[in-house]
Design a protein around this motif. Sequence first.
Motif, PDB file in Angstrom:
ATOM      1  N   ASP A   1       0.815  -1.215   0.000  1.00  0.00           N
ATOM      2  CA  ASP A   1       0.000   0.000   0.000  1.00  0.00           C
ATOM      3  C   ASP A   1       0.854   1.272   0.000  1.00  0.00           C
ATOM      4  OD1 ASP A   1      -2.998  -0.944   0.402  1.00  0.00           O
ATOM      5  OD2 ASP A   1      -1.719  -2.242   1.601  1.00  0.00           O
TER       6      ASP A   1
ATOM      7  N   HIS B   1       0.575   3.481  -2.544  1.00  0.00           N
ATOM      8  CA  HIS B   1      -0.395   4.468  -3.029  1.00  0.00           C
ATOM      9  C   HIS B   1       0.272   5.700  -3.644  1.00  0.00           C
ATOM     10  CE1 HIS B   1      -4.163   2.531  -1.930  1.00  0.00           C
ATOM     11  NE2 HIS B   1      -3.554   2.093  -0.831  1.00  0.00           N
TER      12      HIS B   1
ATOM     13  N   ASP C   1      -1.168  -2.270  -4.398  1.00  0.00           N
ATOM     14  CA  ASP C   1      -1.474  -0.843  -4.347  1.00  0.00           C
ATOM     15  C   ASP C   1      -0.191  -0.018  -4.399  1.00  0.00           C
ATOM     16  OD1 ASP C   1      -4.170  -1.173  -4.497  1.00  0.00           O
ATOM     17  OD2 ASP C   1      -4.606  -0.670  -2.416  1.00  0.00           O
TER      18      ASP C   1
ATOM     19  N   ASN D   1      -2.090   4.934  -6.493  1.00  0.00           N
ATOM     20  CA  ASN D   1      -3.405   5.289  -5.960  1.00  0.00           C
ATOM     21  C   ASN D   1      -4.323   5.573  -7.145  1.00  0.00           C
ATOM     22  OD1 ASN D   1      -5.161   5.770  -3.718  1.00  0.00           O
ATOM     23  ND2 ASN D   1      -5.025   7.952  -4.153  1.00  0.00           N
ATOM     24  N   PHE D   2      -4.812   4.481  -7.774  1.00  0.00           N
ATOM     25  CA  PHE D   2      -5.604   4.537  -8.995  1.00  0.00           C
ATOM     26  C   PHE D   2      -4.796   5.128 -10.155  1.00  0.00           C
ATOM     27  CE2 PHE D   2      -8.618   4.600  -5.473  1.00  0.00           C
ATOM     28  CZ  PHE D   2      -9.437   3.532  -5.811  1.00  0.00           C
TER      29      PHE D   2
ATOM     30  N   ASN E   1      -6.021  -3.627  -5.563  1.00  0.00           N
ATOM     31  CA  ASN E   1      -7.312  -3.276  -6.155  1.00  0.00           C
ATOM     32  C   ASN E   1      -7.353  -1.832  -6.638  1.00  0.00           C
ATOM     33  OD1 ASN E   1      -7.328  -2.758  -3.213  1.00  0.00           O
ATOM     34  ND2 ASN E   1      -9.401  -2.017  -3.562  1.00  0.00           N
ATOM     35  N   CYS E   2      -6.409  -1.002  -6.186  1.00  0.00           N
ATOM     36  CA  CYS E   2      -6.377   0.402  -6.578  1.00  0.00           C
ATOM     37  C   CYS E   2      -5.299   0.714  -7.617  1.00  0.00           C
ATOM     38  CB  CYS E   2      -6.171   1.294  -5.351  1.00  0.00           C
ATOM     39  SG  CYS E   2      -7.529   1.220  -4.167  1.00  0.00           S
ATOM     40  N   ASP E   3      -4.668  -0.302  -8.185  1.00  0.00           N
ATOM     41  CA  ASP E   3      -3.694  -0.089  -9.247  1.00  0.00           C
ATOM     42  C   ASP E   3      -4.396  -0.065 -10.599  1.00  0.00           C
ATOM     43  OD1 ASP E   3      -1.108   0.138  -7.989  1.00  0.00           O
ATOM     44  OD2 ASP E   3      -1.300  -1.964  -7.404  1.00  0.00           O
TER      45      ASP E   3
ATOM     46  N   THR F   1     -13.785  -1.250  -6.991  1.00  0.00           N
ATOM     47  CA  THR F   1     -12.483  -0.750  -7.394  1.00  0.00           C
ATOM     48  C   THR F   1     -11.972  -1.517  -8.613  1.00  0.00           C
ATOM     49  OG1 THR F   1     -11.534  -2.144  -5.649  1.00  0.00           O
ATOM     50  CG2 THR F   1     -11.842   0.193  -5.153  1.00  0.00           C
TER      51      THR F   1
ATOM     52  N   GLU G   1     -10.961  -6.492  -8.649  1.00  0.00           N
ATOM     53  CA  GLU G   1     -11.669  -7.282  -7.647  1.00  0.00           C
ATOM     54  C   GLU G   1     -12.042  -8.625  -8.254  1.00  0.00           C
ATOM     55  OE1 GLU G   1     -14.936  -5.184  -5.914  1.00  0.00           O
ATOM     56  OE2 GLU G   1     -13.726  -3.426  -5.388  1.00  0.00           O
TER      57      GLU G   1
ATOM     58  N   HIS H   1      -3.727  -4.230   1.998  1.00  0.00           N
ATOM     59  CA  HIS H   1      -5.105  -3.853   1.652  1.00  0.00           C
ATOM     60  C   HIS H   1      -5.831  -3.097   2.754  1.00  0.00           C
ATOM     61  CE1 HIS H   1      -8.844  -3.952  -0.495  1.00  0.00           C
ATOM     62  NE2 HIS H   1      -9.395  -4.911   0.211  1.00  0.00           N
TER      63      HIS H   1
END
Length: 214
Positions: A8, A10, A36, A39-40, A66-68, A108, A111, A172
């Motif tokens: 994480d 991010h 992660d 951060n998106f 899940n945020c990559d 997100t 998933e 996560h």
Amino acid sequence: MDILAVTDIHGRAEKVRELVGTGLAEDADLVLIAGDVTNFGGGNEALNVLKPLLEAGRKLYAVFGNCDGRDVPKVLEGLGVLAHDRRVQIDGLGIVGLGGSNRTPFRTIWEFGEDEIRKVLARNHRPGDLILSHVPPYGTKADLIRGGLHVGSRALREFIEEHRVPLVVTGHIHEARAVDRVGEAVIVNPGPLFRGYYAWITVKNEVEVELGRL
């Protein structure tokens, strides 16, 4: 084997540079990243974030979170560090990777259903392998969110119990920084690197874990 485990990030490249500046990456035999990275963000951001660790010259494996962004796995694969849905090995230690997360209310980027999680693990795992998973197993200190709910993967927990997995490195859940056990398995959520957290794991006859902070 000495493992530096983080998760994480991010997108906080400055935290990666700070981590590398401690010398921990150079002292480790292996660096594991449990997802992660961004951060998106996309692949270029992931590359920028990981660059200091790659330049440290130690073996590195990672899964996406899940945020990559959608192209992050391709970038990780191009760097030769992707562990998702495959088995990698270093000095006789097998590692099976599981990226993304189980289903969340937030829909997100990455998933998976519990059946798919089970399939990824089953088709790659061999006895004695550790698991590098963004999502933690259900019902542990590592998947406990504020309010007392467990939100981890039930399939991952069942797999750990059935196959006597020695170690699971996960992430996560930012607030669930912890070391716990499921049967014989040691479960490690280092806590998010964007807050300065990491874990130092020594794998010999037993697994020893020290949670650290920059």
